[in-house]
Design a protein around this motif. Structure first.
Motif, short mmCIF file in Angstrom:
data_model
loop_
_atom_site.label_atom_id
_atom_site.label_comp_id
_atom_site.label_asym_id
_atom_site.label_seq_id
_atom_site.Cartn_x
_atom_site.Cartn_y
_atom_site.Cartn_z
N TYR A 1 -6.89 0.38 0.35
CA TYR A 1 -6.58 -0.46 1.78
C TYR A 1 -8.12 -0.79 2.20
CZ TYR A 1 -3.19 3.79 1.77
OH TYR A 1 -2.71 4.60 2.18
N ASP B 1 -4.31 -3.28 6.41
CA ASP B 1 -3.47 -2.75 5.95
C ASP B 1 -3.14 -1.27 6.72
OD1 ASP B 1 -3.18 -4.04 4.00
OD2 ASP B 1 -3.94 -2.94 2.18
N ILE B 2 -4.16 -0.44 7.71
CA ILE B 2 -4.99 0.79 8.00
C ILE B 2 -6.02 0.44 9.40
CG2 ILE B 2 -4.35 2.17 6.69
CD1 ILE B 2 -6.53 2.84 6.16
N PRO C 1 0.55 -1.06 0.26
CA PRO C 1 0.25 -0.15 0.24
C PRO C 1 1.13 0.73 0.49
CG PRO C 1 -0.34 -1.08 1.50
CD PRO C 1 0.49 -2.11 1.08
#
Lengths: 535, 166
Positions: B136, B140-141, A26
């Motif tokens: 995302y 990922d977050i 990402p």
């Protein structure tokens, strides 16, 4: 085998490339800051300028491009950009100033650059490989498209080491014929023998019959086949002593059966131009019943003509083939037009008594893949221990590995052996066995098919000289790229006036020949051990 | 095996236009000057997915504006969220490379037995990666970081009438 290794290698490399270049990762490009001091502190030392969004308490946002700065004296942010309300309607644009105290949160965004570079790199590598393989196939169509069934004693071999190729001229049902090829096999120690048949082309192969022709042999004897499909038991082997050819007098290339071939390039003005080679054999101990041995195959010239003819037919290929099936005259013209013009490898023996060359006969076998080992019984008896032979052949059409003399001892009849077992991709296939052993049925082999035939040899003798008998025809698959080459006038010229066609087509063929022959020669693999290929 | 590879390639080629992001998202080069929030697809523990522009995130809920449902605002309790996918830019569509490169291998003769699967694998991989390039997910977050991708990263402004949001 080498092809398999090469393509496995390409596959692994490409997959590794994809894994390396496209690992999901990402992008992290955005940050929020609650106050101006942190914003200033954390962005001032970075080389990359940032886009700045200043979010206000009321939901409005200032979006400043990479020219913004903070005036700590006046407590302002200055920069060029736009202001939007909470529904993101644009309120103002241009040089803007924002009071720091009105901002509840700052947002910075790094510019994402070259986000597609890895994917484009992967596609570029793939395109490069595709173009390279395409170019290889264009320059060496046989390597990619093959033609007619190819046969291998060792099923792992690739087309460079094909031991035989069947009925290369039979491109339609009415042109079906039988073909006999010497397998040039090594000494056989068991009573079974296997042969693998591959369809390595974009073609459909229809095989009506397939059998072995076997001859018992002793260590000192070999059995050879004449162009008329007669078989002779032979002894002795007289190597070539001298050569007089257009390229020089070194007999090295033509002296030994070592797969180092002599070939010439086509005449740039006329594809049916002939050339001659004078051979001298000496130290002939037994002058009776001599036969000339030759190991030969064609260049890719005839493949070019077949593909060209299909191209000229364009989208009418089906109609023309249908006409061919119902008209023997058309078929005869197609079969004999160019072939007759190109001619055989003609053999002459020098008669010292009257100083003239006496024609002995000729060799002709279509196909550039497998070598043909054949014998031509000489009509003229050698008057001394030395004999001169002349061969006349079409320039650029033939590849000759070696020429030798031998003594013919007797004419033989073969013992025919049918397959006792057929394997389709290593699995016994009873239907295929029934089809190949029945006279009124065809074993149909599609592109990519591979059949292994098992033969049971008579146990009475230890060793056999083997020949492969195949009968059938094949249908070439029309390629999309050929359809645009449609030219019925040229097709007519090829069939009706091959002499003129071969003259006019020379320039186009030379362009093709230049790269094709180099590619073919360069791709030859000569590291394999050919110990059983002795004469 | 070869058949599976071809089916995979066809599926990815067919899916890739359908998996397109909403039109309001910016191109990758314009992320920094885009005034709206990112597009979020929320997978709930119960019920169907919710998707739309991420308006704001507070301690207990995500505020989402559904663009296709007459600008309906929805507050999604964090406790009901199983997972999410956030798209912040228009993905690149490489779906066309799958059939084109597979067809190109027709010029490889019988070697296409090797080159066609390689082409399909590579182009399918590139297409799949391209489709997910600017995305995302919850792996990922964190929920805290997702705030940065809302239209109002500071939280919903107190004086705004939610019903008036567009």
């Amino acid at each position: 085998m080498k092809n398999r290794i090469t393509f496995r290698g390409i596959t692994i490399l490409l997959l590794m490339g994809i894994m390396l270049t496209c690992t999901p990762k990402p992008y992290f490009f955005r940050n929020n800051y609650q106050d101006a001091n942190r914003l200033l502190h954390e962005t001032q030392n970075l080389n990359k300028e940032y886009f700045l969004k200043a979010h206000l308490q009321n939901g409005d946002v200032y979006i400043l491009r990479d020219t913004w700065e903070i005036d700590t004296v006046q407590n302002l942010i200055l920069g060029t950009g736009s202001r939007f309300d909470y529904n993101r309607n644009k309120i103002s644009e241009g040089l803007l100033s924002v009071v720091l105290d009105s901002v509840v949160i700052f947002e910075t965004n790094k510019m994402l650059e070259k986000t597609e570079s890895k994917r484009i790199r992967a596609l570029a590598i793939l395109a490069g490989v595709d173009v390279a393989v395409g170019a290889l196939c264009l320059t060496n169509p046989k390597a990619c498209f093959g033609s007619c069934p190819t046969f291998y004693i060792n099923g792992e071999d690739n087309f460079h080491f094909a031991d035989a190729e069947g009925f290369s001229n039979a491109i339609s049902p009415s042109m079906e014929y039988f073909d006999i090829d010497a397998l040039n096999n090594s000494r056989i120690f068991s009573n079974t023998f296997s042969l693998t048949m591959k369809n390595e082309a974009l073609e459909s192969h229809m095989i009506r019959n397939l059998k072995l022709l076997a001859f018992p042999r002793s260590r000192e004897q070999r059995i050879y086949q004449s162009p008329q499909n007669e078989f002779y038991r032979c002894e002795n082997n007289y190597l070539l002593a001298e050569v007089n050819s257009p390229e020089g007098n070194d007999p090295f290339l033509l002296k030994f059966q070592d797969r180092k071939e002599r070939f010439s390039l086509a005449d740039p003005d006329n594809l049916s131009s002939k050339e001659e080679i004078i051979l001298t054999f000496d130290k002939i101990e037994d002058r009776q019943d001599l036969g000339l041995l030759i190991n030969f195959r064609q260049t890719l010239m005839t493949t070019y003509f077949i593909y060209s003819a299909m191209g000229y037919m364009g989208d009418e290929v089906g109609d023309i083939f249908a006409t061919m099936e119902t008209s023997s005259a058309t078929k005869e013209q197609l079969e004999n037009g160019i072939k007759k013009e190109l001619g055989d490898i003609d053999i002459y023996v020098f008669d010292k008594s009257n100083g003239s060359w006496i024609h002995q006969g000729g060799f002709y076998e279509t196909g550039p893949v497998a070598f043909n080992r054949q014998i031509l019984p000489l009509k003229t008896t050698a008057e001394a221990a030395s004999i001169k032979i002349k061969i006349i052949l079409n320039k650029g059409l033939w590849r000759i590995d070696d020429l030798a003399l031998t003594n013919i001892r007797e004419k033989l009849q073969p013992k025919e052996i049918l397959p006792c077992e057929v394997f389709n991709r290593d699995m016994p296939d009873a239907i295929a066995k029934e089809e190949i052993n029945a006279d009124d049925q065809y074993l149909i082999s599609m592109s990519g098919s591979e059949y292994k035939f098992l033969f049971e040899l008579p146990a009475a003798h230890d060793d056999y000289e083997l020949f492969l008998y195949t009968k059938g025809y094949y249908l070439e698959w029309m390629r999309e790229s050929w359809i645009k080459d449609k030219d019925l006038l040229k097709l007519r010229q090829m069939i009706v006036n091959p002499k003129k066609y071969l003259r006019l087509e020379a320039e186009s063929y030379k362009e093709y020949e230049q790269t094709m022959e180099e590619q073919f020669w360069d791709s030859k693999i000569d590291t394999k051990n050919f110990s059983y290929y002795g004469t | 095996m070869a058949r599976n590879i071809i089916i995979l390639g066809i599926l990815i080629a067919l899916c890739s236009p359908g998996c397109k992001a909403p039109a309001y998202l910016p191109d990758a080069e314009e992320i920094g000057i885009h005034e709206f929030g990112s597009f979020v697809i929320i997978d709930l523990t119960e019920g169907s997915d919710i998707e739309g522009e991420l308006i704001a995130v507070d301690d207990t809920a995500l505020i989402v504006l559904s663009k296709e449902d007459e600008n309906r605002i929805q507050s999604v309790p964090i406790a009901r969220i199983k997972g999410f996918k956030l798209m912040y830019a228009q993905p690149k569509n490489y779906g066309w490379t799958i059939p084109v490169s597979a067809l190109a291998t027709l010029s490889h003769g019988f070697l296409l037995v090797f080159t066609a699967p390689v082409n399909i694998i590579v182009t399918s991989g590139v297409t799949a990666r391209g489709a997910n390039a600017f995305t995302y997910n919850d792996g990922d977050i964190t929920m805290e970081e997702i705030k940065m991708f809302a239209r109002f990263p500071q939280g919903l402004p107190p004086d705004i009438e939610v019903a008036n949001l567009k």
